[in-house]
Design a protein around this motif. Structure first.
Motif, short mmCIF file in Angstrom:
data_model
loop_
_atom_site.label_atom_id
_atom_site.label_comp_id
_atom_site.label_asym_id
_atom_site.label_seq_id
_atom_site.Cartn_x
_atom_site.Cartn_y
_atom_site.Cartn_z
N SER A 1 -10.02 -6.69 -8.67
CA SER A 1 -8.85 -7.15 -9.42
C SER A 1 -8.55 -8.63 -9.21
O SER A 1 -7.61 -9.15 -9.80
N MET B 1 -7.50 13.11 -8.67
CA MET B 1 -6.19 13.76 -8.50
C MET B 1 -6.32 15.03 -7.66
O MET B 1 -5.46 15.32 -6.82
N LEU C 1 -9.35 -2.42 -7.19
CA LEU C 1 -8.78 -1.26 -7.89
C LEU C 1 -9.54 -0.03 -7.40
O LEU C 1 -10.75 0.10 -7.63
N THR D 1 0.85 -1.18 0.00
CA THR D 1 0.00 0.00 0.00
C THR D 1 0.89 1.24 0.00
O THR D 1 1.58 1.51 0.99
N PRO D 2 0.89 2.01 -1.11
CA PRO D 2 1.76 3.18 -1.16
C PRO D 2 1.39 4.19 -0.07
O PRO D 2 0.21 4.40 0.21
N ASP E 1 -9.01 14.13 -13.94
CA ASP E 1 -7.86 13.21 -13.85
C ASP E 1 -7.95 12.34 -12.60
O ASP E 1 -8.39 12.77 -11.54
N LYS E 2 -7.52 11.09 -12.76
CA LYS E 2 -7.67 10.12 -11.68
C LYS E 2 -6.36 9.37 -11.43
O LYS E 2 -5.50 9.27 -12.29
N LEU E 3 -6.30 8.80 -10.23
CA LEU E 3 -5.22 7.88 -9.91
C LEU E 3 -5.86 6.55 -9.50
O LEU E 3 -6.82 6.54 -8.72
N LEU E 4 -5.35 5.47 -10.05
CA LEU E 4 -5.90 4.15 -9.72
C LEU E 4 -4.82 3.29 -9.08
O LEU E 4 -3.70 3.22 -9.59
N VAL E 5 -5.16 2.67 -7.97
CA VAL E 5 -4.19 1.81 -7.27
C VAL E 5 -4.91 0.54 -6.81
O VAL E 5 -6.04 0.59 -6.33
N ASP E 6 -4.24 -0.59 -6.96
CA ASP E 6 -4.76 -1.84 -6.41
C ASP E 6 -4.47 -1.90 -4.92
O ASP E 6 -3.32 -1.81 -4.50
N GLU F 1 -10.15 4.07 -7.15
CA GLU F 1 -9.96 5.28 -7.95
C GLU F 1 -10.01 6.52 -7.05
O GLU F 1 -10.94 6.69 -6.26
N GLU G 1 -13.28 0.96 -8.22
CA GLU G 1 -13.44 1.01 -9.68
C GLU G 1 -13.65 -0.39 -10.23
O GLU G 1 -14.43 -0.60 -11.15
#
Lengths: 231, 97
Positions: free
Chosen positions: B29, B57, B52, B14-15, B71-76, B54, B26
């Motif tokens: 996964s 930004m 996933l 997890t960042p 604009d979006k950022l997507l992370v698993d 969303e 979103e």
């Protein structure tokens, strides 16, 4: 970590093991051992771990080499072939987006290792950019090893904060009418971009389309080349 | 969903920059061996669901973000790192970027 790429072929050289067979009171020279010295600490640790795993029978002596051979044989051209097929065949494109593993196997790319590939589609309104902020996750099993900049701290940290600025440095600029979607592949999926098919390519053959797809366009820092205009 | 604010120094996927932030699911996964367990020789079982998520930004970076509103950022993100967001005006961490 990608310290395994391009490893020197000196793994079984006895001179490589940590303790040499004699100490070095003088500064006499062993011919052919220069490469050993240049191996980084992580690289040496990796080789030691690999040898331990082989010794303990966890993996076979050939397992690592075999997987690396497959990956090293892959290149962005393989990704380009998949993209061109998706552009030509809408039914294949749907399968590629929904079940990439099966779709890839269908065109001669059986799964290599555990990581699951996902494909994100660019359209006229949506542009995807792929990064791995935590390390350097990349769809290696289809595209081969990642470019060096993909692994750089600068790209990994800036792509999630200022993707448009990063893309501008790659020569790519979008208006506000385009939604930029950054995919941070931090976990178990590896993302590849299905770029937008360039205009003016309607009559082109699949092999001609393959030649237009660049590696950068598969990551999202670029778009495919435009076809040459006939005079 | 809100990403847990948990600060752990063991292996996790997890960042840090999305910890404590609120996003929407979103896509699913799939389920995977738990990387936090596997990193230390565990079986990785039970498998964990991966989502996933969303994030907008602008909601992540505020007005410092130079780009479009869409604009979006997507992370698993793994399921055990997510909790229902509840009150969207609830506590939110300013990372001070």
């Amino acid at each position: 970590m990608n310290i395994g790429w391009n490893r020197p072929a000196i793994r079984r050289d006895p001179g490589l093991t940590m303790g040499s067979d004699h100490d070095h009171p003088g500064d006499h020279h062993h011919p052919g051992t220069e490469e050993d010295i240049t191996l980084s600490q992580p690289a040496r640790r990796l080789l030691a771990m690999e040898e331990l795993l082989v010794e303990k029978g966890v993996i076979g002596a050939d397992d690592v080499r075999r997987v690396m051979d497959v990956i090293a044989a892959r290149s962005p051209v393989d990704g380009a072939r998949v993209v061109a097929r998706a552009w030509m065949d809408p039914a294949f494109k749907l399968r590629l987006l929904e079940d990439p593993r099966a779709a890839l196997a269908e065109v001669g790319y059986p799964p290599v290792s555990g990581s699951k590939l996902a494909v994100v589609e660019n359209t006229e309104r949506v542009h995807h950019l792929v990064v791995c902020s935590l390390c350097s996750c990349y769809p290696t099993s289809l595209l081969g090893p990642p470019p060096d900049w993909y692994k750089s701290f600068a790209y990994r940290s800036r792509a999630v904060v200022d993707p448009r600025g990063v893309m501008r440095e790659f020569g790519l600029e979008f208006g506000e009418g385009v939604e930029v979607r950054v995919v941070d592949s931090a976990a178990d999926l590896r993302y590849m971009v299905l770029p937008l098919r360039p205009e003016g390519t309607e009559g082109m053959a699949e092999e001609e389309l393959v030649a237009l797809v660049t590696r950068d366009s598969l990551v999202g820092v670029g778009v495919p080349n435009q076809p040459a205009v006939n005079p | 969903m809100r990403v847990l604010e948990s600060m752990v120094d063991t292996h996790h996927r997890t960042p840090g920059y999305i910890k404590g932030r609120v996003g929407r699911v979103e896509a699913l996964s799939g389920s995977f061996y738990d990387p936090e367990d596997r990193a230390y020789g565990g079986s990785g079982l039970p498998k964990r669901e991966l989502y996933l998520i969303e994030f907008g930004m602008l909601s992540l970076w505020g007005l410092r973000y130079r780009g479009g509103e869409e604009d979006k950022l997507l992370v698993d993100i793994y399921e055990h790192w997510l909790e229902p967001a509840g009150d969207p005006a609830g506590p939110r961490v300013d990372h001070g970027f």
